[in-house]
Design a protein around this motif. Structure first.
Motif, PDB file in Angstrom:
ATOM      1  N   LYS A 131       0.845  -1.058   0.162  1.00 13.43           N
ATOM      2  CA  LYS A 131       0.109   0.057  -0.014  1.00 13.43           C
ATOM      3  C   LYS A 131       0.721   1.184  -0.027  1.00 13.43           C
ATOM      4  O   LYS A 131       0.392   2.200  -0.739  1.00 13.43           O
ATOM      5  CB  LYS A 131      -0.712   0.107   1.248  1.00 13.43           C
ATOM      6  CG  LYS A 131      -1.983   0.943   1.253  1.00 13.43           C
ATOM      7  CD  LYS A 131      -2.766   1.186   2.511  1.00 13.43           C
ATOM      8  CE  LYS A 131      -3.901   2.373   2.457  1.00 13.43           C
ATOM      9  NZ  LYS A 131      -4.757   2.240   3.460  1.00 13.43           N
ATOM     10  N   GLU A 132       1.852   1.265   0.778  1.00 16.16           N
ATOM     11  CA  GLU A 132       2.682   2.227   0.931  1.00 16.16           C
ATOM     12  C   GLU A 132       3.674   2.584  -0.648  1.00 16.16           C
ATOM     13  O   GLU A 132       3.727   3.914  -1.078  1.00 16.16           O
ATOM     14  CB  GLU A 132       3.996   2.074   1.742  1.00 16.16           C
ATOM     15  CG  GLU A 132       5.106   3.468   1.924  1.00 16.16           C
ATOM     16  CD  GLU A 132       6.125   2.723   3.015  1.00 16.16           C
ATOM     17  OE1 GLU A 132       7.355   3.376   2.648  1.00 16.16           O
ATOM     18  OE2 GLU A 132       6.063   1.843   3.763  1.00 16.16           O
ATOM     19  N   LEU A 133       3.859   1.620  -1.259  1.00 10.02           N
ATOM     20  CA  LEU A 133       4.478   1.650  -2.757  1.00 10.02           C
ATOM     21  C   LEU A 133       3.258   2.178  -3.485  1.00 10.02           C
ATOM     22  O   LEU A 133       3.754   3.212  -4.645  1.00 10.02           O
ATOM     23  CB  LEU A 133       4.856   0.308  -3.150  1.00 10.02           C
ATOM     24  CG  LEU A 133       6.309  -0.079  -2.353  1.00 10.02           C
ATOM     25  CD1 LEU A 133       6.529  -1.395  -2.673  1.00 10.02           C
ATOM     26  CD2 LEU A 133       7.283   0.768  -2.981  1.00 10.02           C
ATOM     27  N   LEU A 134       2.148   1.602  -3.578  1.00  8.66           N
ATOM     28  CA  LEU A 134       1.189   2.117  -4.385  1.00  8.66           C
ATOM     29  C   LEU A 134       0.701   3.605  -4.061  1.00  8.66           C
ATOM     30  O   LEU A 134       0.555   4.434  -5.083  1.00  8.66           O
ATOM     31  CB  LEU A 134      -0.202   1.188  -4.188  1.00  8.66           C
ATOM     32  CG  LEU A 134       0.068  -0.039  -4.934  1.00  8.66           C
ATOM     33  CD1 LEU A 134      -1.063  -1.192  -4.555  1.00  8.66           C
ATOM     34  CD2 LEU A 134       0.299  -0.185  -6.237  1.00  8.66           C
ATOM     35  N   THR A 135       0.845   4.003  -2.862  1.00 11.74           N
ATOM     36  CA  THR A 135       0.406   5.446  -2.732  1.00 11.74           C
ATOM     37  C   THR A 135       1.738   6.382  -3.100  1.00 11.74           C
ATOM     38  O   THR A 135       1.325   7.347  -3.783  1.00 11.74           O
ATOM     39  CB  THR A 135       0.239   5.635  -1.025  1.00 11.74           C
ATOM     40  OG1 THR A 135      -0.764   4.648  -0.673  1.00 11.74           O
ATOM     41  CG2 THR A 135      -0.116   6.908  -0.712  1.00 11.74           C
ATOM     42  N   ASP A 136       2.845   5.921  -2.944  1.00 10.22           N
ATOM     43  CA  ASP A 136       3.879   6.805  -3.362  1.00 10.22           C
ATOM     44  C   ASP A 136       3.711   6.862  -5.289  1.00 10.22           C
ATOM     45  O   ASP A 136       3.875   7.907  -5.767  1.00 10.22           O
ATOM     46  CB  ASP A 136       5.039   6.356  -3.214  1.00 10.22           C
ATOM     47  CG  ASP A 136       5.518   6.382  -1.828  1.00 10.22           C
ATOM     48  OD1 ASP A 136       4.851   7.003  -0.938  1.00 10.22           O
ATOM     49  OD2 ASP A 136       6.469   5.742  -1.260  1.00 10.22           O
ATOM     50  N   ALA A 137       3.232   5.687  -5.785  1.00  6.25           N
ATOM     51  CA  ALA A 137       3.252   5.675  -7.354  1.00  6.25           C
ATOM     52  C   ALA A 137       2.028   6.530  -7.759  1.00  6.25           C
ATOM     53  O   ALA A 137       2.322   7.299  -8.463  1.00  6.25           O
ATOM     54  CB  ALA A 137       3.024   4.351  -7.868  1.00  6.25           C
ATOM     55  N   TRP A 138       1.144   6.495  -6.914  1.00  2.00           N
ATOM     56  CA  TRP A 138      -0.117   7.419  -7.221  1.00  2.00           C
ATOM     57  C   TRP A 138       0.244   8.926  -6.995  1.00  2.00           C
ATOM     58  O   TRP A 138      -0.331   9.660  -7.699  1.00  2.00           O
ATOM     59  CB  TRP A 138      -1.275   6.968  -6.555  1.00  2.00           C
ATOM     60  CG  TRP A 138      -2.601   7.596  -6.817  1.00  2.00           C
ATOM     61  CD1 TRP A 138      -3.431   8.402  -5.682  1.00  2.00           C
ATOM     62  CD2 TRP A 138      -3.075   8.280  -7.828  1.00  2.00           C
ATOM     63  NE1 TRP A 138      -4.409   9.155  -6.114  1.00  2.00           N
ATOM     64  CE2 TRP A 138      -4.337   9.081  -7.752  1.00  2.00           C
ATOM     65  CE3 TRP A 138      -2.743   7.856  -9.224  1.00  2.00           C
ATOM     66  CZ2 TRP A 138      -5.083   9.717  -8.395  1.00  2.00           C
ATOM     67  CZ3 TRP A 138      -3.597   8.624 -10.154  1.00  2.00           C
ATOM     68  CH2 TRP A 138      -4.804   9.111  -9.820  1.00  2.00           C
ATOM     69  N   ASN A 139       0.835   8.971  -5.969  1.00  2.00           N
ATOM     70  CA  ASN A 139       1.408  10.616  -5.914  1.00  2.00           C
ATOM     71  C   ASN A 139       2.275  11.019  -6.870  1.00  2.00           C
ATOM     72  O   ASN A 139       2.250  12.185  -7.094  1.00  2.00           O
ATOM     73  CB  ASN A 139       1.914  10.716  -4.340  1.00  2.00           C
ATOM     74  CG  ASN A 139       1.074  10.421  -3.194  1.00  2.00           C
ATOM     75  OD1 ASN A 139       0.032  10.644  -3.417  1.00  2.00           O
ATOM     76  ND2 ASN A 139       1.832  10.167  -1.931  1.00  2.00           N
TER      77      ASN A 139
END
Length: 282
Positions: free
Chosen positions: A149-157
């Motif tokens: 989730k942390e990685l996906l949130t960073d990628a979406w940001n």
């Protein structure tokens, strides 16, 4: 070959001017900028001449782009061995695109997964969203949902709509969050998000949304600069009829008129996100 590669990479123009104080005074472009500009415009012989001394000096960007030319024989004689060695040199300097190319090469040749993961981690540290997505899916497979989730949130940001789709389908805690993620992703051209929204709209008996999102998910010509509404209508009939075929003729005609407006509104300010591709200049 030169024209073919230029077409594949779809180069776009860049500017080298900067404004200093209140005066529009252009500064001289650096050698790297000049090389990148030549590369963008498909002037590969010129870019290779510019990149060569920079690559020898250890400039990772020059090494990456020149290695692409050497491996593919674009603007220079093909030299796979030296090209891949230079790609590795760029990756060793944490050049994210070079790390991505090497990781993909290892995947294609069944290379060591530890080495592949290490290369993706190097790229992800440099905000390379393609690498973040790979690591997130790997983390999900390993049961580490928090890290995923942390990685996906960073990628979406960083603006990658594929990350928003995965956040919606894997981590959203309610329908409101799920629809918010999917809508934002679809607005950037994520077709899978539009497909999910079509099904959600059908569940809510929203016939306009169901047909409209289905049309967008089908990859219709509205994704191009010039919208061909006749072709869109034909494509809707082929792929999206299931969403309103049970309506009576008058209601169905009105629904399609509303769908036309839905699509017109969607594409009015449409700006598709462009995914990473190897050897293309960002």
């Amino acid at each position: 070959m030169k024209n073919s590669i230029a077409h594949i990479l779809k180069f776009s123009a860049i500017t080298a001017g900067v404004t200093l104080c209140l005066m529009a005074t252009a500064t001289a472009a650096s050698p790297l900028d000049e090389g990148v500009n030549s590369y963008r415009h498909g002037n590969f012989e010129s870019s290779a001449k510019t990149f060569a001394p920079l690559a020898e000096q250890g400039n990772a960007t020059a090494q990456y782009l020149l290695s692409c030319q050497m491996i593919n024989g674009i603007g220079v004689p093909t030299d796979q061995s030296a090209g891949w060695a230079m790609m590795e040199a760029a990756a060793s300097s944490a050049q994210p695109d070079a790390s991505m190319v090497l990781a993909r090469r290892l995947e294609a040749t069944n290379g060591d997964k530890g080495n592949i993961k290490s290369l993706y981690m190097t790229a992800a540290e440099q905000k390379q969203t393609q690498a973040m997505l790979w690591l997130a899916l790997d983390a999900i497979d390993q049961g580490d949902k928090a890290y995923a989730k942390e990685l996906l949130t960073d990628a979406w940001n960083e603006g990658d709509p594929r990350a928003a789709t995965l956040l919606a389908t894997r981590f959203a805690e309610n329908d409101e969050d799920r629809i918010s993620y999917l809508s934002a992703a679809a607005e950037k051209g994520e077709l899978r998000a539009a497909a999910y929204l079509a099904e959600i709209s059908r569940e809510k008996d929203d016939r306009v949304g169901a047909v409209g999102w289905c049309a967008i998910a089908s990859g219709l010509p509205g994704h191009a600069a010039n919208v061909d509404w006749k072709e869109i209508g034909m494509a809707v009939e082929r792929t999206c009829t299931k969403y309103d075929e049970d309506l009576k003729p008058a209601a169905r005609a009105q629904n399609r008129a509303n769908v036309d407006q839905f699509l017109s509104d969607f594409f009015a300010d449409y700006k598709a996100w462009k995914p990473w591709r190897p050897c293309a200049v960002r």
